[in-house]
Design an enzyme around this catalytic site. Structure first.
Site, PDB file in Angstrom:
ATOM      1  N   MET A  26       0.849  -1.195   0.000  1.00 61.91           N
ATOM      2  CA  MET A  26       0.000   0.000   0.000  1.00 61.91           C
ATOM      3  C   MET A  26       0.888   1.249   0.000  1.00 61.91           C
ATOM      4  SD  MET A  26      -3.448  -0.932   2.004  1.00 61.91           S
ATOM      5  CE  MET A  26      -2.898  -0.645   3.659  1.00 61.91           C
ATOM      6  N   HIS A  30       9.049   1.236   3.476  1.00 60.39           N
ATOM      7  CA  HIS A  30      10.186   1.289   4.407  1.00 60.39           C
ATOM      8  C   HIS A  30      11.052   0.066   4.159  1.00 60.39           C
ATOM      9  CE1 HIS A  30       7.886  -1.673   6.587  1.00 60.39           C
ATOM     10  NE2 HIS A  30       6.881  -0.825   6.760  1.00 60.39           N
ATOM     11  N   HIS A  33       9.441  -3.351   3.494  1.00 57.64           N
ATOM     12  CA  HIS A  33       8.951  -3.611   2.128  1.00 57.64           C
ATOM     13  C   HIS A  33      10.123  -3.898   1.189  1.00 57.64           C
ATOM     14  CE1 HIS A  33       5.679  -0.779   3.603  1.00 57.64           C
ATOM     15  NE2 HIS A  33       4.959  -1.793   3.175  1.00 57.64           N
TER      16      HIS A  33
HETATM   17  O1  PAF Z   1      -0.235  -5.680   3.586  1.00 55.93           O
HETATM   18  C1  PAF Z   1      -0.640  -4.785   2.821  1.00 55.93           C
HETATM   19  O2  PAF Z   1       0.041  -3.775   2.561  1.00 55.93           O
HETATM   20  C2  PAF Z   1      -2.020  -4.920   2.192  1.00 55.93           C
HETATM   21  O3  PAF Z   1      -2.912  -5.532   3.060  1.00 55.93           O
HETATM   22  C3  PAF Z   1      -1.988  -5.626   0.837  1.00 55.93           C
HETATM   23  C4  PAF Z   1      -1.541  -7.068   0.952  1.00 55.93           C
HETATM   24  C5  PAF Z   1      -1.075  -4.890  -0.133  1.00 55.93           C
HETATM   25  C6  PAF Z   1      -3.406  -5.643   0.233  1.00 55.93           C
HETATM   26  O4  PAF Z   1      -3.908  -4.363   0.089  1.00 55.93           O
END
Ligand code: PAF
Length: 278
Positions: A26, A30, A33
């Site tokens: 989303m 950071h 990710h």
């Molecule tokens: O973990 C997340 O950032 C969200 O829940 C995802 C998996 C991208 C789905 O919107």
């Protein structure tokens, strides 16, 4: 790195790719990710990252509007790591009202699902859509969202989707706090306190590995430690790692999960626990 916001353009670019590794996010990226994206590059030749704040998984009183959107910074971080960044608009993902949903199993109404009704239904629905759009061979999700990862694994398996789901390890700050987009909401006093969520999980892990088997006692001790320090505790729970059900006495693969609020910020964390039988 190519930025694409249109589904048909993305499909054109991915046509013929046989080794796609996908990291849905989303945004507000950071190191946690980026670690998942690095993991993706070890599992696929073409790394696709999506950045989409999914309205379907936020409740009416949650932080959808407030959720940090930092696309320029996200793209800069992904420049050397991803081949394609998919950034659809809400209308690209939901051109009409979404009336077909993934109905996750009953365990989705426990733990985070008890406090966030409908959250996992919205999450699973967008993940299914994203996986259908990208059609990767491999998809990577963080273990930080343990219940989410569990539900995605179940969906992929039960819906016969030909995708390998990989759980990426949680990345922590030097004091142990799990990295999260929501950490930036914390004041400096709250940031110092935040590590106690991890500390109580470590205490549970240590107690279980030292022979304690009264999970309810450990959970309630952890909750009251947090409450005394000013946290609003949603849950602290020890579960079987493979089912997320309450553990049986013979279970050896466990996970301790917790969610609690510090001021207005909701934090979650978890710790896997292995019991060695000699
Ligand atoms: O973990 C997340 O950032 C969200 O829940 C995802 C998996 C991208 C789905 O919107």
């Amino acid at each position: 790195m190519r930025q694409i916001s249109n589904i048909s353009e993305l499909r054109k670019h991915l046509a013929g790719e046989t080794s796609v590794a996908f990291v849905p996010t989303m945004g507000n990226l950071h190191e946690g990710h980026l670690d998942l994206v690095r993991c993706a590059s070890e599992h696929g030749k073409c790394v696709v990252v999506s950045v989409f704040v999914n309205p379907l998984q936020f409740g009416p009183s949650e932080d959808f509007d407030k959720y940090p959107r930092t696309l320029a910074a996200d793209l800069a971080k992904l420049k050397e790591l991803a081949n394609i960044v998919f950034v659809p608009s809400v209308s690209e993902m939901y051109p009409q009202q979404q009336t077909v949903y993934i109905e996750p199993p009953p365990i989705s109404n426990e733990l985070c699902g008890e406090i966030r009704p409908g959250h996992f239904r919205g999450m699973a629905t967008v993940v299914l859509k994203l996986l259908n759009i990208v059609q990767p061979q491999v998809a990577i999700f963080g273990k930080k969202d343990y219940q989410q990862l569990y539900l995605i694994r179940q969906m992929v398996e039960q819906m016969n989707m030909p995708i390998q789901v990989i759980g990426g390890e949680t990345v922590r700050a030097s004091d142990g706090l799990a990295l999260s987009s929501r950490n930036q909401y914390l004041s400096s006093t709250e940031r110092n306190e935040a590590v106690f969520l991890y500390q109580v999980l470590k205490t549970i892990q240590h107690s279980i590995q030292s022979g304690e088997r009264d999970m309810a006692k450990l959970e309630s001790e952890a909750s009251s430690t947090l409450a005394k320090r000013g946290w609003l505790v949603e849950y602290v729970s020890v579960r079987n790692r493979e089912t997320l059900n309450l553990p049986d006495i013979a279970d050896t693969k466990l996970v301790a999960l917790a969610a609690a609020r510090l001021g207005s910020t909701r934090l979650i964390d978890n710790l896997e626990i292995e019991i060695m039988n000699f």
